[in-house]
Design a protein around this motif. Sequence first.
Motif, mmCIF file in Angstrom:
data_model
loop_
_atom_site.group_PDB
_atom_site.id
_atom_site.type_symbol
_atom_site.label_atom_id
_atom_site.label_comp_id
_atom_site.label_asym_id
_atom_site.label_seq_id
_atom_site.Cartn_x
_atom_site.Cartn_y
_atom_site.Cartn_z
ATOM 1 N N PRO A 160 -5.249 5.016 5.811
ATOM 2 C CA PRO A 160 -3.793 5.350 5.577
ATOM 3 C C PRO A 160 -3.398 6.683 6.300
ATOM 4 C CG PRO A 160 -5.408 6.127 3.598
ATOM 5 C CD PRO A 160 -5.400 5.245 4.763
ATOM 6 N N PHE A 161 -4.419 7.220 7.049
ATOM 7 C CA PHE A 161 -4.202 7.891 8.689
ATOM 8 C C PHE A 161 -2.763 7.339 8.774
ATOM 9 C CE2 PHE A 161 -8.045 9.793 6.474
ATOM 10 C CZ PHE A 161 -7.923 10.419 6.758
ATOM 11 N N MET A 187 4.698 -8.864 8.407
ATOM 12 C CA MET A 187 4.169 -9.374 6.830
ATOM 13 C C MET A 187 4.524 -7.610 7.023
ATOM 14 S SD MET A 187 0.568 -10.638 8.296
ATOM 15 C CE MET A 187 1.013 -12.353 8.675
ATOM 16 N N PRO A 188 4.093 -7.810 5.963
ATOM 17 C CA PRO A 188 3.683 -5.740 4.866
ATOM 18 C C PRO A 188 2.399 -5.577 5.430
ATOM 19 C CG PRO A 188 3.128 -7.497 3.084
ATOM 20 C CD PRO A 188 4.068 -8.375 4.465
ATOM 21 N N LEU A 189 1.957 -4.183 5.539
ATOM 22 C CA LEU A 189 0.956 -3.341 5.843
ATOM 23 C C LEU A 189 0.547 -2.659 5.033
ATOM 24 C CD1 LEU A 189 -0.733 -2.669 8.153
ATOM 25 C CD2 LEU A 189 0.372 -0.571 7.995
ATOM 26 N N LYS A 190 -1.075 -3.667 4.207
ATOM 27 C CA LYS A 190 -1.783 -2.920 2.702
ATOM 28 C C LYS A 190 -2.739 -1.358 3.648
ATOM 29 C CE LYS A 190 -1.308 -7.384 0.861
ATOM 30 N NZ LYS A 190 -0.397 -6.901 0.207
ATOM 31 N N LEU A 191 -2.106 -0.879 2.655
ATOM 32 C CA LEU A 191 -2.974 0.239 2.499
ATOM 33 C C LEU A 191 -4.591 0.752 2.223
ATOM 34 C CD1 LEU A 191 -0.857 3.817 2.950
ATOM 35 C CD2 LEU A 191 -0.987 1.990 4.833
ATOM 36 N N GLU A 192 -5.729 0.729 2.852
ATOM 37 C CA GLU A 192 -7.160 0.884 2.541
ATOM 38 C C GLU A 192 -8.001 2.281 2.547
ATOM 39 O OE1 GLU A 192 -9.689 -0.147 0.431
ATOM 40 O OE2 GLU A 192 -8.532 -1.501 -0.357
ATOM 41 N N GLY A 217 -1.903 10.126 0.993
ATOM 42 C CA GLY A 217 -1.158 9.637 0.190
ATOM 43 C C GLY A 217 -1.072 7.677 -0.023
ATOM 44 N N HIS A 218 -0.582 7.375 -1.007
ATOM 45 C CA HIS A 218 -0.435 5.991 -1.236
ATOM 46 C C HIS A 218 0.830 5.242 -0.196
ATOM 47 C CE1 HIS A 218 -3.950 5.169 -4.655
ATOM 48 N NE2 HIS A 218 -3.217 6.345 -4.584
ATOM 49 N N ALA A 219 1.328 4.109 -0.707
ATOM 50 C CA ALA A 219 2.236 3.876 -0.028
ATOM 51 C C ALA A 219 3.852 4.523 -0.204
ATOM 52 C CB ALA A 219 2.343 2.256 -0.144
ATOM 53 N N GLU A 220 3.641 4.722 -1.353
ATOM 54 C CA GLU A 220 5.538 4.989 -1.727
ATOM 55 C C GLU A 220 5.318 6.967 -1.152
ATOM 56 O OE1 GLU A 220 2.583 5.754 -5.321
ATOM 57 O OE2 GLU A 220 2.222 4.000 -4.005
ATOM 58 N N HIS A 221 4.270 7.343 -1.228
ATOM 59 C CA HIS A 221 4.118 8.631 -0.205
ATOM 60 C C HIS A 221 4.419 8.826 1.290
ATOM 61 C CE1 HIS A 221 1.361 8.941 -3.693
ATOM 62 N NE2 HIS A 221 2.602 10.212 -4.020
ATOM 63 N N LEU A 222 3.953 7.825 1.491
ATOM 64 C CA LEU A 222 3.956 7.441 3.348
ATOM 65 C C LEU A 222 5.446 6.207 3.561
ATOM 66 C CD1 LEU A 222 0.100 6.879 3.995
ATOM 67 C CD2 LEU A 222 1.907 8.280 4.536
ATOM 68 N N LYS A 223 5.757 5.917 2.557
ATOM 69 C CA LYS A 223 6.772 5.108 3.341
ATOM 70 C C LYS A 223 8.390 5.726 4.103
ATOM 71 C CE LYS A 223 9.708 5.060 -0.969
ATOM 72 N NZ LYS A 223 10.031 3.857 -1.930
ATOM 73 N N GLN A 224 8.930 7.124 3.682
ATOM 74 C CA GLN A 224 9.384 7.277 4.261
ATOM 75 C C GLN A 224 9.189 7.956 5.838
ATOM 76 O OE1 GLN A 224 9.254 12.287 3.548
ATOM 77 N NE2 GLN A 224 7.713 11.583 3.218
ATOM 78 N N PHE A 225 7.870 7.678 6.076
ATOM 79 C CA PHE A 225 7.310 7.398 8.334
ATOM 80 C C PHE A 225 7.690 6.056 8.265
ATOM 81 C CE2 PHE A 225 4.887 11.085 5.955
ATOM 82 C CZ PHE A 225 6.071 12.063 6.387
ATOM 83 N N PRO A 254 8.916 3.140 7.164
ATOM 84 C CA PRO A 254 9.982 2.300 5.945
ATOM 85 C C PRO A 254 9.994 1.099 6.489
ATOM 86 C CG PRO A 254 11.627 3.304 8.112
ATOM 87 C CD PRO A 254 9.879 4.004 8.117
ATOM 88 N N ASP A 255 10.010 -0.280 5.401
ATOM 89 C CA ASP A 255 10.117 -1.770 5.297
ATOM 90 C C ASP A 255 8.880 -1.962 5.904
ATOM 91 O OD1 ASP A 255 13.094 -1.339 4.908
ATOM 92 O OD2 ASP A 255 13.260 -1.068 6.259
ATOM 93 N N VAL A 256 7.446 -1.620 6.446
ATOM 94 C CA VAL A 256 6.551 -1.516 5.861
ATOM 95 C C VAL A 256 4.500 -2.028 5.777
ATOM 96 C CG1 VAL A 256 4.457 -1.342 7.988
ATOM 97 C CG2 VAL A 256 6.837 -0.836 8.995
ATOM 98 N N LEU A 257 5.240 -0.964 4.505
ATOM 99 C CA LEU A 257 4.296 -0.870 3.901
ATOM 100 C C LEU A 257 4.432 -1.648 2.435
ATOM 101 C CD1 LEU A 257 3.735 2.900 4.528
ATOM 102 C CD2 LEU A 257 2.462 1.317 5.666
ATOM 103 N N ASP A 258 2.984 -2.189 1.705
ATOM 104 C CA ASP A 258 3.002 -2.925 1.189
ATOM 105 C C ASP A 258 3.481 -1.733 -0.703
ATOM 106 O OD1 ASP A 258 3.267 -4.203 -1.474
ATOM 107 O OD2 ASP A 258 1.410 -5.238 -0.323
ATOM 108 N N GLU A 259 3.652 -1.211 -0.802
ATOM 109 C CA GLU A 259 4.168 -0.256 -2.198
ATOM 110 C C GLU A 259 3.134 -0.956 -3.380
ATOM 111 O OE1 GLU A 259 7.747 2.404 -2.500
ATOM 112 O OE2 GLU A 259 8.535 1.443 -0.843
#
Length: 355
Positions: free
Chosen positions: A68-69, A85-90, A111-119, A121-126
């Motif tokens: 998630p860095f 395809m979406p990206l999953k954070l580990e 943080g998790h995807a919901e915290h990083l989605k602003q940077f 958008p439309d990429v992270l699997d929340e």
Amino acid sequence: MLENIYISRHGFRSNWVDSSITTSVTGMSRDPPLAAHGLDQAQELAEFFANPPSGEGLPVPELLFSSPFFRCIQTATYTAKRLGMPLKLEHGVQEWYSQVLPDTGLHPRPGHAEHLKQFFPDVLDEAYRSTVYASRSGESVSELQARCDLFVDAFVNRIEAEYPNVKTVAIFAHAASVIALGRSLTGDRTKEIRAGCATTSFYRRKSTSTSDKSAQPELQSNGTSHSTVNGTKSTGTVGCWDCLWDGRADYLAQGEERNWGFQDITLNADGHVISDRGDGNPVKPGDDQPVGLAPGMEKYLTREDVYSPLKRGTAAPGQDVERAVLSMTAEPSAKDTRPPALQRKGSGAMIESRM
């Protein structure tokens, strides 16, 4: 059944060009973005995954996972968009930090995807949640390896349970975690795995028909078999994979750069690691949680959990003789002929130079 795992390191970092850059738009410490050169490498890596070299029979990834860095997500985002395809954070594959000095806070945790989605958008699997979490108080070399062993065992079983038809995944991580993950997969703690910027290693599961004992289910201390997860037979995790190639860089226009390996670490004169400063914030109870196996992931574990930071807690002076840091005096293995801005340089920060 999962059969193939790609593991790639992030691209060239911006703070290697300008040392004053210490963070990204996230504002989190030690979270620099990629340099323009690193973005180019990320695009080259994405093209490699989308169109593997003909004649090699390489599979295209079906699931993508990233530390998630910011720099890792940036690197992985090009592949995610290229493959649609979406990206999953580990967090289980995040950067390795040495143990924090007492009263200096903890190491950063994205943080998790919901915290990083602003940077992104439309990429992270929340919906996806990490399998394992690294300790914010830092890790010894052996603890890093234990974290990756824990991750590989639970992660492989989790993927097979939640995505039974997936055969190939790609993981985007950092130099130390790339190497430790490779050693976990193969079971070879001595293998010198290379980890240059945006390079890739490829692992394939050993055949279950092989007579190689390393491909068989591990045994508990009482002699019972770790061969079942949630009633489903496990065909092997830690030590049950072959490394077909590591540190591949032929798809990169400038080839392998800033190659790092565990041969670059050293202990101080007393045989102890030089601990690192934390983020400087006061530490409250629970700030380091979760650590180790994430809640609910126990059902995927088929080996003993020996991730010792769970027992150790925060640092004590002179603790753990196995701890190691980068040697700032180590010379590159070959003459660097690239432009000065791209050449490897020493750093006063022991971990910053390789994250």
